[in-house]
Design a protein around this motif. Sequence first.
Motif, mmCIF file in Angstrom:
data_model
loop_
_atom_site.group_PDB
_atom_site.id
_atom_site.type_symbol
_atom_site.label_atom_id
_atom_site.label_comp_id
_atom_site.label_asym_id
_atom_site.label_seq_id
_atom_site.Cartn_x
_atom_site.Cartn_y
_atom_site.Cartn_z
ATOM 1 N N VAL A 1 0.831 -1.200 0.000
ATOM 2 C CA VAL A 1 0.000 0.000 0.000
ATOM 3 C C VAL A 1 0.868 1.254 0.000
ATOM 4 C CG1 VAL A 1 -1.608 1.360 1.394
ATOM 5 C CG2 VAL A 1 -2.001 -1.070 1.077
ATOM 6 N N VAL A 2 1.901 1.256 0.833
ATOM 7 C CA VAL A 2 2.794 2.419 0.899
ATOM 8 C C VAL A 2 3.507 2.610 -0.437
ATOM 9 C CG1 VAL A 2 4.847 3.384 2.009
ATOM 10 C CG2 VAL A 2 3.099 2.257 3.392
ATOM 11 N N MET A 3 3.956 1.514 -1.042
ATOM 12 C CA MET A 3 4.642 1.614 -2.339
ATOM 13 C C MET A 3 3.698 2.141 -3.411
ATOM 14 S SD MET A 3 6.840 -1.931 -2.253
ATOM 15 C CE MET A 3 7.229 -1.819 -4.001
ATOM 16 N N ARG B 1 8.547 12.367 3.596
ATOM 17 C CA ARG B 1 7.977 11.340 4.471
ATOM 18 C C ARG B 1 6.523 11.666 4.812
ATOM 19 N NH1 ARG B 1 10.864 7.637 6.634
ATOM 20 N NH2 ARG B 1 9.612 7.529 8.537
ATOM 21 N N HIS B 2 5.868 12.418 3.932
ATOM 22 C CA HIS B 2 4.478 12.847 4.148
ATOM 23 C C HIS B 2 3.564 11.662 4.451
ATOM 24 C CE1 HIS B 2 0.687 14.936 3.544
ATOM 25 N NE2 HIS B 2 0.380 14.128 2.543
ATOM 26 N N LEU B 3 3.677 10.599 3.678
ATOM 27 C CA LEU B 3 2.785 9.458 3.846
ATOM 28 C C LEU B 3 2.902 8.841 5.230
ATOM 29 C CD1 LEU B 3 3.407 7.678 0.421
ATOM 30 C CD2 LEU B 3 1.540 9.220 1.011
ATOM 31 N N TYR B 4 4.120 8.695 5.718
ATOM 32 C CA TYR B 4 4.325 8.084 7.020
ATOM 33 C C TYR B 4 3.836 8.994 8.143
ATOM 34 C CZ TYR B 4 7.167 4.796 4.408
ATOM 35 O OH TYR B 4 7.582 3.856 3.512
ATOM 36 N N ARG B 5 4.036 10.297 7.993
ATOM 37 C CA ARG B 5 3.590 11.226 9.029
ATOM 38 C C ARG B 5 2.066 11.261 9.105
ATOM 39 N NH1 ARG B 5 7.811 14.472 6.651
ATOM 40 N NH2 ARG B 5 6.186 15.630 5.544
ATOM 41 N N VAL B 6 1.406 11.310 7.957
ATOM 42 C CA VAL B 6 -0.058 11.314 7.939
ATOM 43 C C VAL B 6 -0.593 10.026 8.541
ATOM 44 C CG1 VAL B 6 -2.095 11.251 6.436
ATOM 45 C CG2 VAL B 6 -0.283 12.914 6.008
ATOM 46 N N VAL C 1 -2.813 6.349 3.926
ATOM 47 C CA VAL C 1 -1.645 6.468 3.054
ATOM 48 C C VAL C 1 -2.060 6.667 1.597
ATOM 49 C CG1 VAL C 1 0.328 5.163 2.156
ATOM 50 C CG2 VAL C 1 -0.133 5.175 4.596
ATOM 51 N N LEU C 2 -3.244 6.144 1.231
ATOM 52 C CA LEU C 2 -3.690 6.224 -0.165
ATOM 53 C C LEU C 2 -4.600 7.422 -0.434
ATOM 54 C CD1 LEU C 2 -4.428 2.431 -0.719
ATOM 55 C CD2 LEU C 2 -2.580 3.752 -1.757
#
Length: 298
Positions: free
Chosen positions: A68-70, A84-89, A115-116
């Motif tokens: 999902v992250v990829m 690192r926006h996705l990880y912080r959100v 993340v999506l």
Amino acid sequence: MLFRSFEYRVLSRSGEVYWVRTSSRAVFEGERMVGLRAVLMDITDRKRAEEALRESEERLLRAHDETVVMLAAAAEAHDPTTGRHLYRVRAVTRALAQELGYSNEDAQELGLAAVLHDIGKIRVPDSVLATPGKLTVQEWEVMKQHTVWGSEFLAGRSGFELAATIARSHHERWDGSGYPDGLSGEDIPEAATIVAVADSLDAMTNNRPYRAGRSVAAAVREVAACSGTHFSPRVVEALMRLYKEKRLPVSPRHEPNHAVPRPHGPGRTEQAVLAIVGPPSSERRKLRRPNSTDGNGG
């Protein structure tokens, strides 16, 4: 007739661990118990198989999370502010959900689905995403479509129902002035209202091509000022509690997220991404709700 059954581990003299199942049954003569009949069974092989299955399921879930992250990173790879926006959100979304009473499992799932939220940006031209100033009316209309495109991309794919809801509704506003559907108040899925706050907080505290990031304290004040207009009052209250109690998973000081240009991989399409990623490895449950403010549709 009394019957008891329980499982436990025993340690052999050689130091090897075995699993044993004991089943016992009371023996009666009339109404008087006169004995106990017990059967011991070696269930070590079964227990080892169950443990191997559990570990395999955990590996599949980890692989699904990484996929999902990829997938989200592929969609945002041509956005120079991603970092690192996705990880912080994901982290802030999870913290907010837990503060609102979600179980740890549901909060984890909501964080992953968050993340999506911008997966629809895969169809937004680089020229629009990288615009250093205010978007034109035409560019803004294109940017707003990322919510619809993201929802359409995820809809109907088993395990991505929650992510599809968030992708479509995370830019709706509590007062009904958001997009794409102009939803307001309780009509907005709660999951989306949570992600809206997490997304906006992160967007405000990190650098963008058109402005410097704010401190966490300033961003929290801005979110609080928009309670009841942009954001769900309930979610904002949860954010304020986390911040005041120093439980908000962000750096206490503003540390600029320097934009690093990324390569524009050729021919990036929805079909290509799905061909690489494939379907999710496990079924995901549904939750609900949306919002976001800041910059170019961030």
